[in-house]
Design a protein around this motif. Sequence first.
Motif, mmCIF file in Angstrom:
data_model
loop_
_atom_site.group_PDB
_atom_site.id
_atom_site.type_symbol
_atom_site.label_atom_id
_atom_site.label_comp_id
_atom_site.label_asym_id
_atom_site.label_seq_id
_atom_site.Cartn_x
_atom_site.Cartn_y
_atom_site.Cartn_z
ATOM 1 N N LYS A 99 10.809 10.812 -34.678
ATOM 2 C CA LYS A 99 9.838 9.848 -35.206
ATOM 3 C C LYS A 99 9.583 10.095 -36.686
ATOM 4 C CE LYS A 99 9.798 8.771 -30.902
ATOM 5 N NZ LYS A 99 10.747 7.740 -30.439
ATOM 6 N N VAL A 100 8.534 10.842 -37.018
ATOM 7 C CA VAL A 100 8.126 10.976 -38.417
ATOM 8 C C VAL A 100 9.182 11.702 -39.260
ATOM 9 C CG1 VAL A 100 6.885 13.179 -38.313
ATOM 10 C CG2 VAL A 100 6.073 11.359 -39.831
ATOM 11 N N TYR A 101 9.980 12.560 -38.637
ATOM 12 C CA TYR A 101 11.003 13.289 -39.380
ATOM 13 C C TYR A 101 12.269 12.458 -39.623
ATOM 14 C CZ TYR A 101 8.210 17.487 -38.550
ATOM 15 O OH TYR A 101 7.198 18.418 -38.514
ATOM 16 N N GLY A 102 12.414 11.355 -38.877
ATOM 17 C CA GLY A 102 13.521 10.432 -39.119
ATOM 18 C C GLY A 102 14.876 10.882 -38.613
ATOM 19 N N LEU A 103 14.926 11.747 -37.591
ATOM 20 C CA LEU A 103 16.203 12.257 -37.099
ATOM 21 C C LEU A 103 16.543 11.714 -35.708
ATOM 22 C CD1 LEU A 103 15.998 16.026 -38.186
ATOM 23 C CD2 LEU A 103 16.933 14.080 -39.441
ATOM 24 N N ALA A 104 16.200 10.461 -35.438
ATOM 25 C CA ALA A 104 16.370 9.909 -34.093
ATOM 26 C C ALA A 104 17.820 9.975 -33.613
ATOM 27 C CB ALA A 104 15.868 8.466 -34.062
ATOM 28 N N GLY A 105 18.769 9.792 -34.513
ATOM 29 C CA GLY A 105 20.163 9.723 -34.105
ATOM 30 C C GLY A 105 20.758 11.014 -33.587
ATOM 31 N N ILE A 106 20.145 12.156 -33.894
ATOM 32 C CA ILE A 106 20.750 13.422 -33.460
ATOM 33 C C ILE A 106 20.018 14.063 -32.287
ATOM 34 C CG2 ILE A 106 21.752 13.880 -35.714
ATOM 35 C CD1 ILE A 106 19.598 15.916 -36.205
ATOM 36 N N ARG A 107 18.968 13.420 -31.785
ATOM 37 C CA ARG A 107 18.345 13.793 -30.514
ATOM 38 C C ARG A 107 17.925 15.252 -30.444
ATOM 39 N NH1 ARG A 107 16.856 9.288 -29.694
ATOM 40 N NH2 ARG A 107 16.282 9.853 -27.566
ATOM 41 N N VAL A 108 16.900 15.605 -31.196
ATOM 42 C CA VAL A 108 16.417 16.984 -31.151
ATOM 43 C C VAL A 108 14.890 17.003 -31.135
ATOM 44 C CG1 VAL A 108 16.561 17.200 -33.673
ATOM 45 C CG2 VAL A 108 16.520 19.266 -32.270
ATOM 46 N N GLY A 109 14.338 17.889 -30.327
ATOM 47 C CA GLY A 109 12.890 18.035 -30.246
ATOM 48 C C GLY A 109 12.572 19.477 -29.873
ATOM 49 N N ASN A 129 21.970 22.588 -24.967
ATOM 50 C CA ASN A 129 21.409 21.239 -24.884
ATOM 51 C C ASN A 129 21.097 20.637 -26.248
ATOM 52 O OD1 ASN A 129 19.371 23.195 -25.068
ATOM 53 N ND2 ASN A 129 17.828 21.772 -24.316
ATOM 54 N N VAL A 130 21.097 21.438 -27.320
ATOM 55 C CA VAL A 130 20.927 20.921 -28.682
ATOM 56 C C VAL A 130 22.084 21.468 -29.520
ATOM 57 C CG1 VAL A 130 19.457 20.786 -30.719
ATOM 58 C CG2 VAL A 130 18.416 20.875 -28.442
ATOM 59 N N ASN A 131 22.873 20.566 -30.119
ATOM 60 C CA ASN A 131 24.054 21.034 -30.842
ATOM 61 C C ASN A 131 23.682 21.675 -32.178
ATOM 62 O OD1 ASN A 131 24.236 19.016 -33.109
ATOM 63 N ND2 ASN A 131 24.385 17.581 -31.375
ATOM 64 N N ALA A 132 24.645 22.370 -32.778
ATOM 65 C CA ALA A 132 24.401 23.156 -33.989
ATOM 66 C C ALA A 132 23.975 22.292 -35.174
ATOM 67 C CB ALA A 132 25.659 23.956 -34.343
ATOM 68 N N LEU A 133 24.589 21.110 -35.314
ATOM 69 C CA LEU A 133 24.229 20.216 -36.414
ATOM 70 C C LEU A 133 22.774 19.761 -36.282
ATOM 71 C CD1 LEU A 133 24.972 18.546 -38.895
ATOM 72 C CD2 LEU A 133 25.820 16.759 -37.363
ATOM 73 N N ALA A 134 22.363 19.420 -35.065
ATOM 74 C CA ALA A 134 20.979 18.997 -34.834
ATOM 75 C C ALA A 134 20.004 20.118 -35.159
ATOM 76 C CB ALA A 134 20.804 18.546 -33.389
ATOM 77 N N GLN A 135 20.360 21.350 -34.801
ATOM 78 C CA GLN A 135 19.488 22.487 -35.091
ATOM 79 C C GLN A 135 19.331 22.708 -36.593
ATOM 80 O OE1 GLN A 135 20.157 26.086 -32.664
ATOM 81 N NE2 GLN A 135 21.391 24.825 -31.293
ATOM 82 N N LEU A 136 20.416 22.572 -37.337
ATOM 83 C CA LEU A 136 20.350 22.732 -38.790
ATOM 84 C C LEU A 136 19.488 21.642 -39.425
ATOM 85 C CD1 LEU A 136 24.053 23.690 -39.629
ATOM 86 C CD2 LEU A 136 22.030 25.120 -39.978
ATOM 87 N N ALA A 137 19.695 20.412 -38.964
ATOM 88 C CA ALA A 137 18.920 19.299 -39.507
ATOM 89 C C ALA A 137 17.434 19.466 -39.205
ATOM 90 C CB ALA A 137 19.428 17.976 -38.928
ATOM 91 N N ALA A 138 17.109 19.893 -37.993
ATOM 92 C CA ALA A 138 15.707 20.093 -37.605
ATOM 93 C C ALA A 138 15.070 21.208 -38.424
ATOM 94 C CB ALA A 138 15.621 20.407 -36.116
#
Length: 237
Positions: A99-109, A129-138
């Motif tokens: 939502k507010v962080y704008g990372l909807a496409g990589i599915r991380v919470g 369950n969370v890929n490496a790219l999503a973790q870096l972006a988060a």
Amino acid sequence: MGAKVKTVPLSGNYQYHVEDILSAVTERTKILFLCSPNNPTGTILLKSQLQQILDSIPKSVLVVLDSAYSHYVTSNDYTDGIEFVKAGYPLLVLQTFSKVYGLAGIRVGFGVSSPEIISGILQVKEPFNVNALAQLAAAAAIQDDEHVQASRRLVTEQRKKLYAKLQALGVGYTESMSNFILVELGPDAELIYRKMMEKGVIVRYGGTWGLPNCVRVTVGTPEENDMLIEVMSEVLA
């Protein structure tokens, strides 16, 4: 998993009613799941209401609070729940970068809870369950306070402007603490929704949530909101 799910309807104007929630809890209840701000109504569970619930239910019941839209709340009597986790309540708070962080496409919470509850989750969760790219972006996004504050300001300002424009159209709505607004269009809501979609404006039809007279509209940029109102005006006319 064969669980029996009980639902508790919101009361008038889509507000939470604590007594109704507590009366639905029995000795067989395992999880109480709450969403605040609620989707699609945008209404919230007040901090005092969450306190009452946590103080009233058996400690064996895990309370899960989905506060994915918490960054958009401007009410003073609100909590995202993390303070209650720190106070030792059996509470699991769910957050998202979509939502507010704008990372909807990589599915991380992420979830916030006590070490005991988290250790129980780790025993059954999928290992990757969370890929490496999503973790870096988060990890980068959670430090970007400037973006978060800019997003909050945009939604707060544009939400008020949309209220005024909807009023001018004579369209009913529910005041929201999120980045969307539940708009009441009457018995022709589905037809209006389809015609708006044909004109390139994507809204969500409320029939999915048992609200056949409503659509949910996202609070966008000034240009997007102007287009929304222009197209809605054309379709209503």
